[in-house]
Design a protein around this motif. Sequence first.
Motif, PDB file in Angstrom:
ATOM      1  N   PRO A  76       0.833  -1.214   0.000  1.00  0.00           N
ATOM      2  CA  PRO A  76       0.000   0.000   0.000  1.00  0.00           C
ATOM      3  C   PRO A  76       0.862   1.257   0.000  1.00  0.00           C
ATOM      4  CG  PRO A  76      -0.708  -1.530   1.711  1.00  0.00           C
ATOM      5  CD  PRO A  76       0.560  -2.066   1.147  1.00  0.00           C
ATOM      6  N   GLU A  77       0.405   2.246  -0.733  1.00  0.00           N
ATOM      7  CA  GLU A  77       1.127   3.521  -0.864  1.00  0.00           C
ATOM      8  C   GLU A  77       0.687   4.450   0.260  1.00  0.00           C
ATOM      9  OE1 GLU A  77       3.765   5.914  -3.124  1.00  0.00           O
ATOM     10  OE2 GLU A  77       3.169   3.917  -3.725  1.00  0.00           O
ATOM     11  N   TRP A  78       1.645   4.966   1.006  1.00  0.00           N
ATOM     12  CA  TRP A  78       1.405   5.912   2.078  1.00  0.00           C
ATOM     13  C   TRP A  78       2.041   7.241   1.690  1.00  0.00           C
ATOM     14  CZ3 TRP A  78       1.161   4.249   7.778  1.00  0.00           C
ATOM     15  CH2 TRP A  78       0.530   3.017   7.913  1.00  0.00           C
ATOM     16  N   ALA A  79       1.758   8.298   2.455  1.00  0.00           N
ATOM     17  CA  ALA A  79       2.383   9.599   2.242  1.00  0.00           C
ATOM     18  C   ALA A  79       2.659  10.242   3.595  1.00  0.00           C
ATOM     19  CB  ALA A  79       1.495  10.514   1.403  1.00  0.00           C
ATOM     20  N   VAL A  80       3.638  11.105   3.643  1.00  0.00           N
ATOM     21  CA  VAL A  80       3.966  11.867   4.842  1.00  0.00           C
ATOM     22  C   VAL A  80       3.369  13.262   4.675  1.00  0.00           C
ATOM     23  CG1 VAL A  80       5.854  12.921   6.140  1.00  0.00           C
ATOM     24  CG2 VAL A  80       6.095  10.601   5.277  1.00  0.00           C
ATOM     25  N   VAL A  81       2.687  13.745   5.710  1.00  0.00           N
ATOM     26  CA  VAL A  81       2.161  15.109   5.696  1.00  0.00           C
ATOM     27  C   VAL A  81       3.142  15.961   6.485  1.00  0.00           C
ATOM     28  CG1 VAL A  81       0.264  16.601   6.419  1.00  0.00           C
ATOM     29  CG2 VAL A  81      -0.219  14.325   5.531  1.00  0.00           C
ATOM     30  N   GLU A  82       3.720  16.967   5.820  1.00  0.00           N
ATOM     31  CA  GLU A  82       4.732  17.820   6.449  1.00  0.00           C
ATOM     32  C   GLU A  82       4.190  19.224   6.614  1.00  0.00           C
ATOM     33  OE1 GLU A  82       9.148  19.498   5.395  1.00  0.00           O
ATOM     34  OE2 GLU A  82       8.676  17.448   4.800  1.00  0.00           O
ATOM     35  N   LEU A  83       4.153  19.671   7.874  1.00  0.00           N
ATOM     36  CA  LEU A  83       3.659  21.006   8.210  1.00  0.00           C
ATOM     37  C   LEU A  83       4.797  21.847   8.754  1.00  0.00           C
ATOM     38  CD1 LEU A  83       0.510  19.870  10.201  1.00  0.00           C
ATOM     39  CD2 LEU A  83       0.552  20.689   7.858  1.00  0.00           C
ATOM     40  N   GLN A  84       4.747  23.128   8.503  1.00  0.00           N
ATOM     41  CA  GLN A  84       5.702  24.062   9.084  1.00  0.00           C
ATOM     42  C   GLN A  84       5.120  24.546  10.399  1.00  0.00           C
ATOM     43  OE1 GLN A  84       8.660  24.585   7.474  1.00  0.00           O
ATOM     44  NE2 GLN A  84       7.877  23.070   6.053  1.00  0.00           N
ATOM     45  N   GLY A  85       5.902  24.507  11.454  1.00  0.00           N
ATOM     46  CA  GLY A  85       5.419  24.949  12.749  1.00  0.00           C
ATOM     47  C   GLY A  85       5.119  23.778  13.650  1.00  0.00           C
ATOM     48  N   VAL A  86       4.275  24.006  14.636  1.00  0.00           N
ATOM     49  CA  VAL A  86       3.978  23.007  15.657  1.00  0.00           C
ATOM     50  C   VAL A  86       2.469  22.835  15.766  1.00  0.00           C
ATOM     51  CG1 VAL A  86       4.198  22.484  18.116  1.00  0.00           C
ATOM     52  CG2 VAL A  86       6.043  23.670  16.940  1.00  0.00           C
ATOM     53  N   VAL A  87       2.029  21.594  15.867  1.00  0.00           N
ATOM     54  CA  VAL A  87       0.629  21.291  16.150  1.00  0.00           C
ATOM     55  C   VAL A  87       0.580  20.841  17.606  1.00  0.00           C
ATOM     56  CG1 VAL A  87      -1.349  19.836  15.581  1.00  0.00           C
ATOM     57  CG2 VAL A  87       0.179  20.602  13.771  1.00  0.00           C
ATOM     58  N   GLU A  88      -0.110  21.606  18.439  1.00  0.00           N
ATOM     59  CA  GLU A  88      -0.198  21.301  19.862  1.00  0.00           C
ATOM     60  C   GLU A  88      -1.621  20.912  20.213  1.00  0.00           C
ATOM     61  OE1 GLU A  88       1.191  24.557  22.199  1.00  0.00           O
ATOM     62  OE2 GLU A  88       3.231  24.432  21.389  1.00  0.00           O
ATOM     63  N   ALA A  89      -1.751  19.842  20.988  1.00  0.00           N
ATOM     64  CA  ALA A  89      -3.062  19.416  21.457  1.00  0.00           C
ATOM     65  C   ALA A  89      -3.425  20.176  22.719  1.00  0.00           C
ATOM     66  CB  ALA A  89      -3.061  17.921  21.740  1.00  0.00           C
ATOM     67  N   GLN A  90      -4.710  20.431  22.894  1.00  0.00           N
ATOM     68  CA  GLN A  90      -5.174  21.078  24.118  1.00  0.00           C
ATOM     69  C   GLN A  90      -4.964  20.124  25.289  1.00  0.00           C
ATOM     70  OE1 GLN A  90      -9.223  22.099  23.368  1.00  0.00           O
ATOM     71  NE2 GLN A  90      -8.716  23.831  22.060  1.00  0.00           N
ATOM     72  N   PRO A  91      -4.804  20.649  26.499  1.00  0.00           N
ATOM     73  CA  PRO A  91      -4.558  19.792  27.662  1.00  0.00           C
ATOM     74  C   PRO A  91      -5.621  18.704  27.864  1.00  0.00           C
ATOM     75  CG  PRO A  91      -4.193  22.083  28.243  1.00  0.00           C
ATOM     76  CD  PRO A  91      -4.751  22.071  26.839  1.00  0.00           C
ATOM     77  N   ASP A  92      -6.861  18.966  27.435  1.00  0.00           N
ATOM     78  CA  ASP A  92      -7.930  17.974  27.591  1.00  0.00           C
ATOM     79  C   ASP A  92      -7.663  16.706  26.780  1.00  0.00           C
ATOM     80  OD1 ASP A  92      -9.066  19.993  29.026  1.00  0.00           O
ATOM     81  OD2 ASP A  92     -10.552  20.517  27.509  1.00  0.00           O
ATOM     82  N   PHE A  93      -6.893  16.815  25.673  1.00  0.00           N
ATOM     83  CA  PHE A  93      -6.678  15.692  24.776  1.00  0.00           C
ATOM     84  C   PHE A  93      -5.326  15.010  24.955  1.00  0.00           C
ATOM     85  CE2 PHE A  93      -9.703  18.400  22.462  1.00  0.00           C
ATOM     86  CZ  PHE A  93     -10.723  17.480  22.274  1.00  0.00           C
ATOM     87  N   GLN A  94      -4.505  15.449  25.896  1.00  0.00           N
ATOM     88  CA  GLN A  94      -3.158  14.909  26.058  1.00  0.00           C
ATOM     89  C   GLN A  94      -3.162  13.396  26.254  1.00  0.00           C
ATOM     90  OE1 GLN A  94      -0.266  16.316  25.554  1.00  0.00           O
ATOM     91  NE2 GLN A  94      -1.121  18.327  25.174  1.00  0.00           N
ATOM     92  N   ASP A  95      -4.167  12.857  26.947  1.00  0.00           N
ATOM     93  CA  ASP A  95      -4.226  11.423  27.203  1.00  0.00           C
ATOM     94  C   ASP A  95      -4.801  10.643  26.028  1.00  0.00           C
ATOM     95  OD1 ASP A  95      -3.316  12.145  29.690  1.00  0.00           O
ATOM     96  OD2 ASP A  95      -5.290  12.026  30.642  1.00  0.00           O
ATOM     97  N   ARG A  96      -5.462  11.314  25.082  1.00  0.00           N
ATOM     98  CA  ARG A  96      -6.165  10.630  23.992  1.00  0.00           C
ATOM     99  C   ARG A  96      -5.659  11.056  22.617  1.00  0.00           C
ATOM    100  NH1 ARG A  96     -11.714  12.721  24.969  1.00  0.00           N
ATOM    101  NH2 ARG A  96     -10.620  14.347  26.054  1.00  0.00           N
ATOM    102  N   LEU A  97      -4.351  11.104  22.421  1.00  0.00           N
ATOM    103  CA  LEU A  97      -3.799  11.527  21.140  1.00  0.00           C
ATOM    104  C   LEU A  97      -3.891  10.433  20.082  1.00  0.00           C
ATOM    105  CD1 LEU A  97      -0.662  13.583  22.200  1.00  0.00           C
ATOM    106  CD2 LEU A  97      -2.862  14.410  21.397  1.00  0.00           C
TER     107      LEU A  97
END
Length: 131
Positions: free
Chosen positions: A15-36
């Motif tokens: 299967p063909e996959w791809a990498v998604v590359e973003l500039q910067g940082v994606v941060e999760a809110q504290p409520d979601f830290q346990d459910r990433l």
Amino acid sequence: MQIRVKCKCGEGKCPEWAVVELQGVVEAQPDFQDRLQNLEIGVLCRPSSQQVYTFKVGYHELTGSKVALKKPMLVLQKTKHTHTNSSNVELHVIGIIRHRILFKTRPKPLISKPQPAVKEKASAVVSNNAA
């Protein structure tokens, strides 16, 4: 230590996959830290047959393009086999990555639609003044 790599998909059928590359940082809110795990952060789509992709995250839209990697990468799954005296590790090929989707520009802010109730009030005011 010897690590075996097995491919069950067959030559050229992984299967063909791809990498998604973003500039910067994606941060999760504290409520979601346990459910990433399996957390949906946005919608990735290719609106036409071109190699242009859009990624909508909240009220922001990013535009990116598909870029070939210089060297392909394998997506591996690690399996441990424990025997009486030793443990063996096998790696199974579950995909191959030949491209990345690169988002290198700043996100464009999206503006939400006005509420229908506001439109009705505005049209009612106009019709009352016209009469």
